[in-house]
Design an enzyme around this catalytic site. Structure first.
Site, mmCIF file in Angstrom:
data_model
loop_
_atom_site.group_PDB
_atom_site.id
_atom_site.type_symbol
_atom_site.label_atom_id
_atom_site.label_comp_id
_atom_site.label_asym_id
_atom_site.label_seq_id
_atom_site.Cartn_x
_atom_site.Cartn_y
_atom_site.Cartn_z
ATOM 1 N N SER A 143 54.262 16.291 -2.454
ATOM 2 C CA SER A 143 54.600 16.741 -3.802
ATOM 3 C C SER A 143 54.769 15.544 -4.728
ATOM 4 O O SER A 143 54.856 15.714 -5.943
ATOM 5 C CB SER A 143 55.898 17.558 -3.777
ATOM 6 O OG SER A 143 56.931 16.769 -3.234
ATOM 7 N N HIS B 37 48.971 21.149 -2.672
ATOM 8 C CA HIS B 37 50.425 21.181 -2.841
ATOM 9 C C HIS B 37 50.928 22.616 -2.941
ATOM 10 O O HIS B 37 50.772 23.273 -3.971
ATOM 11 C CB HIS B 37 50.814 20.369 -4.086
ATOM 12 C CG HIS B 37 52.285 20.365 -4.337
ATOM 13 N ND1 HIS B 37 52.840 20.329 -5.586
ATOM 14 C CD2 HIS B 37 53.334 20.404 -3.471
ATOM 15 C CE1 HIS B 37 54.152 20.350 -5.498
ATOM 16 N NE2 HIS B 37 54.478 20.401 -4.223
ATOM 17 N N GLU C 250 48.668 23.639 -6.005
ATOM 18 C CA GLU C 250 47.985 22.635 -6.825
ATOM 19 C C GLU C 250 46.930 21.964 -5.954
ATOM 20 O O GLU C 250 47.241 21.497 -4.859
ATOM 21 C CB GLU C 250 48.972 21.588 -7.335
ATOM 22 C CG GLU C 250 49.934 22.133 -8.379
ATOM 23 C CD GLU C 250 50.925 21.086 -8.886
ATOM 24 O OE1 GLU C 250 51.013 20.874 -10.097
ATOM 25 O OE2 GLU C 250 51.627 20.472 -8.047
ATOM 26 N N ASN D 121 55.466 19.444 -11.756
ATOM 27 C CA ASN D 121 56.657 18.605 -11.890
ATOM 28 C C ASN D 121 56.642 17.755 -13.153
ATOM 29 O O ASN D 121 57.692 17.444 -13.715
ATOM 30 C CB ASN D 121 56.848 17.737 -10.647
ATOM 31 C CG ASN D 121 57.419 18.571 -9.503
ATOM 32 O OD1 ASN D 121 58.100 19.570 -9.759
ATOM 33 N ND2 ASN D 121 57.110 18.222 -8.278
#
Ligand SMILES: C/C=C/C(=O)SCCNC(=O)CCNC(=O)[C@H](O)C(C)(C)COP(=O)(O)OP(=O)(O)OC[C@H]1O[C@@H](n2cnc3c(N)ncnc32)[C@H](O)[C@@H]1OP(=O)(O)O
Length: 656
Positions: free
Chosen positions: A122, A143, A155, A194
């Site tokens: 991540s 991900h 992802e 993120n």
């Protein structure tokens, strides 16, 4: 459905991500080898899968028997053995670059030449991990989000050397296990989700550090006024305050002092019993969240645009640097962060000029890099592309306005298939979704449509109702909107069908009631729970329901907020058919096929007379019927119908 290029998947690591990914792959129909360094770890992982698959089978959320899924999973502690016949390797070992690189180097020695080599990291660089192999073009990020079985987003990240072909294959594989992949075209720290999500927590933490807010006000305002599922401090406590801290620290970015202090004192959130809230006491507050004790009355005095401006700015940076499209970013934040809407869409709604102005003000006041406007944002504003009101922002609303919450297609047969697509919130209907339904039915060329079929994305819900989180955020008048939309559906000139699989509640049943025919899968739940929220149905259910089931049942259903099963709903007359799982698609196809091949003008007339006749006296309604009947006798379709009868063949209606 599995893809041809992958038969066996090796998952390296049996921890929470590893065993979750192995479970997803096995449920998706792939042979799986799960590997960890010790037998106990592999065994624990396997037992977790056993428990979880059992639960899914019990709830009917997988199509086969739990044992059939489990039989596809092998376990081992031997890395070479695990990957030797794998077409896809997914690494989920601890988040340390040296461990990842060692693992990939061994994988490179033993995995078949054609294998896709994926990392579930991540936070680490895919490009750097890939250089541990002699085939970096085959290395890609996959991900998953935690827990992989529940979270739909994946992802798909390209490293510097990843080939288009391998990124595409990884994307297709993720789709094949029923996940919603998004392309991340460049290997940037934090990828997409993120990069945008971290400021949600961080900006509030900077404000707290500067004594510009307090924990409860910030959380309550973001939840009750902006519809986020958790407040920024609540989310930080939930995920672990150290996670965001390390994320920032790893990229040499400043950390808000309050966060650094919490980490220093090991007050890391829920997992240590103390973070921004205290959890040991379990005292007053929400039953489900221990010490998280804010409520609606705490909301108000918090600058929500400040936080959102930083997130929108980061989204603009991602788009401007070709890391991801606005669509991918928005899906990422909705599915990965449970955001009520994506940040590109949010920016377009707020106005990108207002966002830019906010950032410039903040930059002038604090001088921090995070407020420096992204070039792409500045460009959009300079070109006058300031969002929806201007016709263009991140999205273009002028020629082909985007649909964020509907997935639709018009088939060659003229079936307008409309899927309510907000799976992360059980297809609950936001203001945007209502508007999109209205726009679609208003804009579509009716002559091209023979019937409309509404369904819900996924197999959990048709729709769980209007988006409750919007109720405290919007103006009361917004909540009245559904009625107009459902009138558009009710009055649409072609037959409409509601295909119900799962929860069909509140506005969900109101949409279904506005349709002409309702078909529900057995096990679905139909109901009007609005009174539990201190409301009444606001999208026509008090009126359409009473016409369908009579006053007794309508009153009981609405007053008690009843939720009934599909079979009972059929018995009451709410559903035309309640159908067993294995026959569901066939029954819907049969009904749709009759509507598609039926005479369009006659069906339109029948719908109009039946609908309007209910509001008229019997005498007037019969007169309406008589006039329509007479008119239809002059149509080509009537001649075709009669001729076909005489010639003993199926009629071919043209709608003339
Ligand atoms: C004019 C019209 C008015 C109305 O329609 S008022 C709304 C009427 N509808 C309801 O009251 C139903 C609300 N939803 C529920 O009661 C439950 O859900 C269900 C019983 C349908 C399912 O429960 P479970 O299986 O435990 O799922 P979950 O964790 O509650 O839902 C998954 C995620 O979906 C979000 N969600 C579900 N329904 C709504 C909704 N109507 N508005 C906004 N969000 C909704 C949840 O919060 C959660 O989200 P997260 O994973 O982020 O916690």
């Amino acid at each position: 459905m599995t893809i041809d290029t992958v038969r066996r998947v090796a998952v390296l690591g049996a921890g929470s991500m590893g065993h979750g990914i192995a479970e997803v792959a096995a449920i998706g129909g792939y042979e799986v080898t799960m590997r960890d360094i010790e037998t106990d770890l592999v065994q624990d992982g396997y037992e977790n899968i056993e428990w979880s698959v059992g639960k899914l089978a019990e709830k009917g959320q997988i199509d086969e028997d739990a044992n059939a899924v489990l039989e596809r999973i092998e376990t081992t502690t031997d890395l070479a053995d695990a990957v030797s016949d794998a077409d896809l390797v997914i690494e989920a070992v601890p988040e340390q670059m040296d461990i990842k690189r060692d693992t990939f180097s061994t994988v490179d020695e033993h995995a078949p030449e054609h294998a896709i080599l994926a990392s579930n990291t991540s936070s680490l660089s895919i490009s750097e991990i890939a250089t541990a192999t002699d085939r970096p073009e085959q290395v890609v990020g996959l991900h998953f989000f935690n827990p992989p079985v529940k979270m739909d987003l994946v992802e798909v990240i390209r490293g510097e050397a990843t080939s288009e072909e391998y990124a595409e294959r990884a994307y297709e594989w993720a789709e094949s296990v029923d996940k919603r992949p998004i392309h991340v075209h460049k290997d940037v720290h934090g990828f997409v989700v993120n990069t945008v999500l971290v400021p949600f927590m961080e900006e509030a933490a900077w404000m707290l550090s500067n004594d510009e807010t307090d924990v409860r006000t910030a959380d309550a305002t973001m939840v009750y006024e902006r519809g986020y599922p958790m407040g920024p401090f609540e989310l930080n406590d939930f995920g672990g305050i150290d996670i965001g801290y390390h994320f920032r620290d790893a990229s040499d970015q400043p950390v808000p002092p309050v966060v650094a202090e919490k980490v220093e004192n090991e007050h890391l959130g829920k997992k240590t019993g103390k973070g921004f809230y205290e959890y040991e006491s379990g005292e007053a507050g929400r039953d489900d969240a221990d010490g998280v004790d804010y409520g609606p009355t705490d909301a108000g005095d918090f600058d929500t645009l400040r936080t959102e401006a930083v997130m929108i700015n980061n989204a603009a940076w991602l788009v401007g640097n070709d890391v991801a499209t606005p669509e991918a970013i928005d899906i990422g934040l909705r599915l990965g962060g449970s955001f009520p809407e994506g940040m590109c869409r949010r920016g377009d709604r707020v106005g990108l000029d207002a966002v830019l102005e906010k950032l410039e003000e903040l930059h002038a006041e604090y001088g921090a890099d995070r407020y420096e406007p992204a070039e792409y944002l500045v460009e959009l504003v300079e070109e006058g592309h300031t969002g929806e009101d201007a016709g263009k922002g991140f999205y273009d609303y002028r020629t082909d306005p985007p649909y964020h919450y509907l997935d639709w297609e018009l088939t060659d047969e003229g079936v307008l298939d409309v899927t309510l697509d907000r799976q992360e919130r059980l297809n609950s209907m936001s203001e945007d979704m209502f508007a999109e339904i209205d726009r679609l039915l208003t804009d579509v060329d009716v002559d091209e449509v023979s019937c409309v079929v509404f369904s819900g994305a996924g197999d959990r819900a048709f729709s769980s109702g209007a988006d409750i989180t919007g109720f405290t955020a919007g103006e009361p008048v917004d909540i009245m909107d559904p009625d107009d939309v459902f009138t558009t559906v009710y009055e649409f000139d072609r037959p409409t069908v509601a295909k119900i699989d799962g929860f069909c509640l509140g506005a969900g049943i109101e949409l279904a009631l506005a349709c002409d025919i309702r078909i529900g899968k057995e096990g679905s739940t139909i109901g009007t729970p609005e009174t539990d929220l201190g409301l009444i149905p606001g999208g026509g259910a008090t009126q359409r329901l009473v016409r369908l089931v009579g006053e007794n049942r309508a009153k009981e259903m609405v007053f008690r907020g009843l939720k009934i099963g599909a079979e009972e709903a059929e018995e009451w007359g709410i559903l035309n058919h309640a159908v067993a799982d294995e026959e569901f698609e066939d029954v819907v196809d049969d009904v749709v096929s009759d509507l598609v091949t039926g005479p369009p003008v006659a069906l339109k007339a029948a719908k109009q007379v039946i609908n309007d006749g209910q509001e008229a006296s019997l005498e007037t309604a019969l007169e309406m019927e008589k006039q329509s009947f007479a008119l239809l006798t002059t149509t080509d379709d009537m001649y075709e119908g009669v001729t076909a009868f005489r010639e003993n063949r199926e009629p071919e209606f043209t709608g003339e």
